[in-house]
Design an enzyme around this catalytic site. Structure first.
Site, PDB file in Angstrom:
ATOM      1  N   ASP A 191      10.887   1.247 -41.237  1.00 57.99           N
ATOM      2  CA  ASP A 191      11.598   0.529 -42.301  1.00 57.99           C
ATOM      3  C   ASP A 191      10.703   0.445 -43.534  1.00 57.99           C
ATOM      4  OD1 ASP A 191      13.573   0.092 -40.438  1.00 57.99           O
ATOM      5  OD2 ASP A 191      12.868  -1.922 -39.912  1.00 57.99           O
TER       6      ASP A 191
HETATM    7  N1  URA Z   1      11.394  -1.411 -35.341  1.00 60.23           N
HETATM    8  C1  URA Z   1      11.810  -2.012 -36.480  1.00 60.23           C
HETATM    9  O1  URA Z   1      12.541  -2.996 -36.445  1.00 60.23           O
HETATM   10  N2  URA Z   1      11.425  -1.488 -37.652  1.00 60.23           N
HETATM   11  C2  URA Z   1      10.588  -0.420 -37.754  1.00 60.23           C
HETATM   12  O2  URA Z   1      10.230   0.001 -38.870  1.00 60.23           O
HETATM   13  C3  URA Z   1      10.156   0.176 -36.563  1.00 60.23           C
HETATM   14  C4  URA Z   1      10.565  -0.333 -35.367  1.00 60.23           C
END
Ligand code: URA
Length: 233
Positions: free
Chosen positions: A103
């Site tokens: 993310d």
């Molecule tokens: N899980 C998440 O919620 N976000 C990420 O970026 C990676 C794993």
């Protein structure tokens, strides 16, 4: 391999642009300026400089990035910069892709490659490659919370419980969580399903490869042979 072809394979532009690059005198090999774009060279292990920048021929590119907050793992970022902005142009041009996505507000270890098989092997759910995250929690947690994650939590739209492969509190609000899938927002959703909230998220390991202490945020580097072996297990 012919020089113009070799440079193209390494991301320095089209064949025509690579010929021009050589004719312009921007290429040196062992400090010697080469101006013949059709020169035949042995690619394996070839070191060269383009515009004084050192490069080594690599059939495939494998690298790691210490991803900062505020970068999207996309070629067409919507709201932030893209992680590609952290790489030199030839790597972008030769088509490296993130190995799975983080993310935009997640930091830490992001692998990138232009080897489709490698990307597939690491992201395929069947391979169950472990990924470990250091999770900053909103609320202090206890052993019952980590046990919930290990036993499995129900995520929306899932037909079975999702279990953590590892869950350990290093501080009441700092969790080391290992998962073997790569579901959408998986860590945030698992933590929420167990009754807490993610405040900060950093990926600290993929397979047997840990994010190195000496790679500053926003920097990238090539993966060595031993690191590649460690990731693939
Ligand atoms: N899980 C998440 O919620 N976000 C990420 O970026 C990676 C794993």
């Amino acid at each position: 391999m012919q020089l113009d072809r070799l440079l193209q394979s390494q991301g320095f532009g089209s064949r025509k642009e690579c010929r021009q690059l050589v004719r312009n005198g921007w290429l040196t090999i062992n400090g010697e300026r080469i101006e013949d774009p059709f020169l035949e060279v042995e690619p394996a292990g070839l070191r060269f400089e383009v515009d004084d920048e050192p490069w080594e021929y690599r059939e495939k590119a494998y690298l790691m990035v210490n991803k900062p907050e505020g970068y999207e793992c996309s070629r067409d970022p919507m709201f932030n910069k893209g992680v590609f902005a952290l790489l030199p142009e030839p790597l972008v041009e030769r088509g490296v892709q993130p190995v799975g996505r983080l993310d935009s507000d997640t930091t830490g270890l992001l692998l990138m490659s232009d080897d489709g098989q490698f990307i597939h092997a690491l992201t395929s759910p069947k391979r169950k490659v472990p990924k470990t995250y250091r999770v900053g929690l909103k609320h202090a947690a206890d052993a019952a919370f980590t046990q919930k994650l290990l036993d499995g939590v129900w995520l929306n739209d899932e037909t079975e419980a999702t279990q953590a492969a590892g869950a350990e509190l290093v501080e009441p609000t700092v969790l080391l969580l290992t998962i073997t899938e790569g579901k959408y927002h998986q860590v945030k959703r698992m933590v929420a399903a167990a009754g807490n909230r993610v405040e900060a998220l950093c990926r600290v390991a993929v397979g047997g490869l840990a994010l190195p202490d000496d790679l500053p945020e926003g920097e990238w580097r090539w993966l060595g042979e031993a690191e590649l072996a460690a990731i693939q297990g």
